[in-house]
Design an enzyme around this catalytic site. Structure first.
Site, short mmCIF file in Angstrom:
data_model
loop_
_atom_site.label_atom_id
_atom_site.label_comp_id
_atom_site.label_asym_id
_atom_site.label_seq_id
_atom_site.Cartn_x
_atom_site.Cartn_y
_atom_site.Cartn_z
N ASP A 67 -14.10 58.72 100.11
CA ASP A 67 -14.48 60.11 99.81
C ASP A 67 -15.96 60.23 99.40
O ASP A 67 -16.44 61.33 99.14
CB ASP A 67 -13.54 60.73 98.77
CG ASP A 67 -13.47 59.93 97.47
OD1 ASP A 67 -13.62 58.69 97.52
OD2 ASP A 67 -13.27 60.53 96.41
N HIS A 143 -16.26 51.72 87.36
CA HIS A 143 -15.19 52.23 88.20
C HIS A 143 -14.37 51.06 88.72
O HIS A 143 -14.59 49.92 88.33
CB HIS A 143 -15.83 53.07 89.32
CG HIS A 143 -14.86 53.93 90.09
ND1 HIS A 143 -13.84 54.62 89.50
CD2 HIS A 143 -14.77 54.21 91.42
CE1 HIS A 143 -13.16 55.28 90.43
NE2 HIS A 143 -13.70 55.05 91.60
#
Lengths: 307, 307
Positions: A67, A143
């Site tokens: 994404d 992340h």
């Protein structure tokens, strides 16, 4: 007034939907547009928003989740089909060169313009680019995969000359450029006139930090302290704090905490999960920590005019 | 009446634009939707057109140029995010597995459903799939990179029983399924009643050949002879025949010649170059060779109802 302008192309997490496009932004800085992240469909949105995207020379990819990245191969191919000649620089995590190169090779779609990859080491904090009018630094985010944030700063322009003061001292116009660059000057009567008398400071400069995706990270403010505008992901509301921590994301409340600790001027929230129908709660939640909070939206423009 | 239905998702060549989407199609066959090619943005269009795309179990990729393929990584990722469990089969040129696997690895986005790659040898002509109610074959196309076409055929259903005839002979209902499958039956008086007396032929079956991209290829009709509907690329008008030949594409006139030589029932033209503002000339040009010619358009539906 600073010359920066940010247009959100997409600011939603995960699955692209019709009215919830994946991450991509165009930042105008130093009279140049740069692209930050490039989810699937970005090139179509750039056309729909009538952005002059062929002028883009620098693309910054925060991490290699689809994404944020699956629109890049198509954009690179489109630049070729449009007859691009100017170089393109791509900054992103290790592996980005291999991925793009393999896709071009499979399609036998050789690029006819200079394509430069700058692969980023995980966890580094470096200056990536010192361009005409602006600099770009990278810093680490937390992340699930190697992820980097980006910090953009306009460089100060020339000091503003007060021509009536220079003339009153009989200073030759030949010295005006040097004076704008900060030099003192010699008056007609031989006296030295200090630069501060002859000029005003240059226009204020803008700065912007892009943080997507990241878990709440108390070390983050140290990398971006005093930046004017911070884009910080807020995938979830704080009722889902445990899920945010588990998936390497932040809540709106946590984004507000980071903005406050980093002493920024403005916070933009983005990367919203598709589970929320209304986003107003995100702003309210972040404002418990940091008042000047705005919500990103696909197509929305932010400027730095109030500087 | 055959149960096939084709919806064009995109039918334009090269650079995706807002109203000119790259190649992708959904073919409903045997009560199953299959996806044919998958240009960038296909998953958003599938949502916009409200197609139940999670039911797709088979994806056929003709070649690895971006405008036929760059939407596939995102679609595969989205299936994962939607919690897919049913298997997905992907048929495409050699290299497709390496490309998808690398992108998933870089994003550490492991698929939690069975993902099967079926890589096609360049130039082969094979049966790829014999599924419930339909078969799929592949055949070679002539393009700049390895490219395969696909031929879809519905399988005949059961013969249609004439219940009043069966009852008049006193035939037990226990034999009806066998009769529909083609068997003769024994009447109450012991006579053998031929199947042709008891039944009508099954509903007509549909067939569809997908040819994109390809240069004019006189060998192509041999692979698709008698197919009901042929989708054949027509990137250019015949004034650009030299450019078509050079780039491995066809003109509308050449597509018409193929349709006539292959004795098909209907020709659909697609893969139009962005240089043409109006497409009506494409139909007229192809109709010089083959009258029943239609133009593909993004979102347009074709059915096989007239069979």
């Amino acid at each position: 007034m600073a010359g920066m302008r940010l247009q959100i192309i997409g600011c939603h997490s995960a699955t692209p939907r019709l009215l919830a496009r994946p991450s991509a932004q165009v930042l105008e800085i130093g009279n140049s547009p740069v692209l930050i992240d490039c989810g699937e469909g970005t090139q179509m949105e750039l056309r729909r928003l009538r952005l002059k995207f062929t002028r883009i020379e620098h693309i910054f990819i925060s991490h290699l989740h689809g994404d944020h990245f699956f629109g890049l191969p198509g954009l690179i191919s489109t630049f070729r089909l449009l007859g691009r000649e100017r170089p393109l620089h791509i900054y992103g995590p290790k592996g980005i060169k291999e991925a793009i190169t393999l896709l071009l090779k499979l399609g036998e779609s050789w690029i006819n313009y200079p394509l430069h990859f700058h692969e980023l080491e995980q966890g580094t904090s470096d200056t990536l680019l010192e361009a005409k009018g602006f600099t770009v630094k990278t810093f680490p985010l937390k992340h699930r995969v190697p992820t980097q944030g980006f910090l953009f700063r306009e460089l100060p322009g020339l000091r503003k000359l007060k021509p009536e003061v220079a003339e009153s001292h009989g200073i030759s116009r030949a010295y005006y450029l040097k004076i704008k660059q900060g030099a003192d000057a010699i008056a007609a009567d031989g006296r030295t006139i200090p630069n501060a008398v002859l000029t005003e400071p240059p226009a204020a400069t803008g700065s912007y930090a892009y943080c997507s995706d990241t878990a709440f990270d108390p070390e983050l403010p140290g990398h971006i302290r005093g930046v004017h505008t911070l884009y910080h992901e807020a995938t979830f509301l704080h009722t889902e704090a445990a899920l945010a921590a588990k998936t390497g994301h932040s809540t709106a409340l946590e984004a507000g905490k980071i903005a406050r600790a980093a002493e920024v001027n403005r916070l933009i929230l983005g990367h919203f999960s598709s589970r929320y129908n209304s986003l107003d709660s995100f702003r309210k939640e972040a404002q418990q920590e940091f008042l000047n909070t705005e919500l990103a939206a696909d197509g929305k423009v932010f400027d730095w005019a109030e500087l």
